[in-house]
Motif scaffolding. Sequence first.
Motif, PDB file in Angstrom:
ATOM      1  N   GLY A  89       3.330  -5.097  -1.123  1.00 16.21           N
ATOM      2  CA  GLY A  89       4.213  -4.157  -0.451  1.00 16.21           C
ATOM      3  C   GLY A  89       3.887  -2.717  -0.797  1.00 16.21           C
ATOM      4  O   GLY A  89       3.985  -1.825   0.049  1.00 16.21           O
ATOM      5  N   GLU A  90       3.515  -2.470  -2.077  1.00 11.90           N
ATOM      6  CA  GLU A  90       3.156  -1.113  -2.499  1.00 11.90           C
ATOM      7  C   GLU A  90       1.918  -0.629  -1.749  1.00 11.90           C
ATOM      8  O   GLU A  90       1.859   0.506  -1.272  1.00 11.90           O
ATOM      9  N   VAL A  91       0.901  -1.519  -1.664  1.00 10.18           N
ATOM     10  CA  VAL A  91      -0.347  -1.156  -0.996  1.00 10.18           C
ATOM     11  C   VAL A  91      -0.086  -0.899   0.487  1.00 10.18           C
ATOM     12  O   VAL A  91      -0.579   0.072   1.061  1.00 10.18           O
ATOM     13  N   ALA A  92       0.716  -1.765   1.107  1.00 12.16           N
ATOM     14  CA  ALA A  92       1.008  -1.622   2.529  1.00 12.16           C
ATOM     15  C   ALA A  92       1.728  -0.312   2.810  1.00 12.16           C
ATOM     16  O   ALA A  92       1.392   0.419   3.752  1.00 12.16           O
ATOM     17  N   ALA A  93       2.731   0.009   1.987  1.00 10.69           N
ATOM     18  CA  ALA A  93       3.490   1.244   2.197  1.00 10.69           C
ATOM     19  C   ALA A  93       2.610   2.468   1.994  1.00 10.69           C
ATOM     20  O   ALA A  93       2.689   3.437   2.752  1.00 10.69           O
ATOM     21  N   TYR A  94       1.758   2.459   0.966  1.00  8.20           N
ATOM     22  CA  TYR A  94       0.908   3.611   0.668  1.00  8.20           C
ATOM     23  C   TYR A  94      -0.103   3.843   1.779  1.00  8.20           C
ATOM     24  O   TYR A  94      -0.390   4.983   2.150  1.00  8.20           O
ATOM     25  N   CYS A  95      -0.656   2.737   2.323  1.00  8.82           N
ATOM     26  CA  CYS A  95      -1.689   2.852   3.350  1.00  8.82           C
ATOM     27  C   CYS A  95      -1.108   2.937   4.760  1.00  8.82           C
ATOM     28  O   CYS A  95      -1.844   3.159   5.719  1.00  8.82           O
ATOM     29  N   GLY A  96       0.211   2.744   4.877  1.00 14.33           N
ATOM     30  CA  GLY A  96       0.850   2.839   6.180  1.00 14.33           C
ATOM     31  C   GLY A  96       0.530   1.688   7.110  1.00 14.33           C
ATOM     32  O   GLY A  96       0.395   1.873   8.321  1.00 14.33           O
ATOM     33  N   VAL A 153      15.667  17.789   1.593  1.00 14.72           N
ATOM     34  CA  VAL A 153      14.392  17.137   1.274  1.00 14.72           C
ATOM     35  C   VAL A 153      14.423  16.676  -0.174  1.00 14.72           C
ATOM     36  O   VAL A 153      14.862  17.415  -1.061  1.00 14.72           O
ATOM     37  N   HIS A 154      13.966  15.443  -0.411  1.00 17.72           N
ATOM     38  CA  HIS A 154      13.933  14.884  -1.762  1.00 17.72           C
ATOM     39  C   HIS A 154      12.534  14.359  -2.050  1.00 17.72           C
ATOM     40  O   HIS A 154      11.844  13.866  -1.149  1.00 17.72           O
ATOM     41  N   ALA A 155      12.123  14.449  -3.307  1.00 17.03           N
ATOM     42  CA  ALA A 155      10.785  14.020  -3.716  1.00 17.03           C
ATOM     43  C   ALA A 155      10.802  12.595  -4.257  1.00 17.03           C
ATOM     44  O   ALA A 155      11.822  12.100  -4.732  1.00 17.03           O
ATOM     45  N   SER A 156       9.655  11.940  -4.176  1.00 17.44           N
ATOM     46  CA  SER A 156       9.480  10.605  -4.734  1.00 17.44           C
ATOM     47  C   SER A 156       8.017  10.401  -5.080  1.00 17.44           C
ATOM     48  O   SER A 156       7.137  10.972  -4.434  1.00 17.44           O
ATOM     49  N   ASP A 157       7.746   9.580  -6.094  1.00 20.41           N
ATOM     50  CA  ASP A 157       6.360   9.234  -6.383  1.00 20.41           C
ATOM     51  C   ASP A 157       5.933   7.989  -5.605  1.00 20.41           C
ATOM     52  O   ASP A 157       4.806   7.519  -5.742  1.00 20.41           O
ATOM     53  N   ALA A 158       6.838   7.453  -4.782  1.00 19.69           N
ATOM     54  CA  ALA A 158       6.510   6.325  -3.911  1.00 19.69           C
ATOM     55  C   ALA A 158       6.057   6.850  -2.555  1.00 19.69           C
ATOM     56  O   ALA A 158       6.623   7.809  -2.032  1.00 19.69           O
ATOM     57  N   TRP A 159       5.042   6.221  -1.995  1.00 20.24           N
ATOM     58  CA  TRP A 159       4.528   6.626  -0.689  1.00 20.24           C
ATOM     59  C   TRP A 159       5.246   5.832   0.387  1.00 20.24           C
ATOM     60  O   TRP A 159       5.233   4.599   0.390  1.00 20.24           O
ATOM     61  N   ALA A 160       5.895   6.508   1.339  1.00 23.26           N
ATOM     62  CA  ALA A 160       6.634   5.856   2.411  1.00 23.26           C
ATOM     63  C   ALA A 160       5.989   6.101   3.765  1.00 23.26           C
ATOM     64  O   ALA A 160       6.631   5.958   4.803  1.00 23.26           O
ATOM     65  N   GLY A 161       4.719   6.484   3.754  1.00 24.87           N
ATOM     66  CA  GLY A 161       4.025   6.769   5.007  1.00 24.87           C
ATOM     67  C   GLY A 161       4.335   8.163   5.507  1.00 24.87           C
ATOM     68  O   GLY A 161       5.151   8.884   4.954  1.00 24.87           O
TER      69      GLY A 161
END
Length: 211
Positions: free
Chosen positions: A8-15, A103-111
Amino acid sequence: MVSGKKKGEVAAYCGVANSAVTQWVNGDSKSLKPENLFALAELTGFRAEWLAVGKGPERDIDANVKPALQPTRSFDYPEISWVQAGMPVEAVELLRSKDDLAVHASDAWAGTHGFWLRVTGPSMTSQAMPTFPEGVLILVAPGVMPENGQFVVAKIVGGDTHEATFKQFIRDAGRSYLKPLNPAFPTIPLDDGWTIVGTVVDAKMPKSIFR
């Protein structure tokens, strides 16, 4: 899964969808789009050339040299309303261009189309962990299909309301459900009347509650 990362992490980061990552891992996909390849290389630390054709060193650094600790990468995403989250993608994209959105920051990539939502109501409040009490911010990665047990934002297809809902995605005996963490609320069968907006990839309490 992929260099210690969950699918799931890889999928979210790569969109991409989780199924695309499965194809990469199993070797069923003969090629990667350039944007997916470089995102995967950035996430895993492997060289893009090695990921694409298996040639050259796996990484850019000498195997005997310990890499320096890198700063955590941060991504900024806008906070929108639940009604807006249930709107068509085109409408949401117009909203994202407004300057008055928080606007809020995160170290998670949500596309590239990720957004935050603020939890309302008690349906996802639990006596045990995980729990999402009212006021918690959740980060949604649109278009990323969930794995069993992950948390999602979903909406009713058609109808008079566009408002979305936040629930746990459960797959059991070939059927899918939207499950609240609070047992006082009913579990909803995920039939053709529903569609998943996106998968939740991060959650945090807003800083304002500590002021």
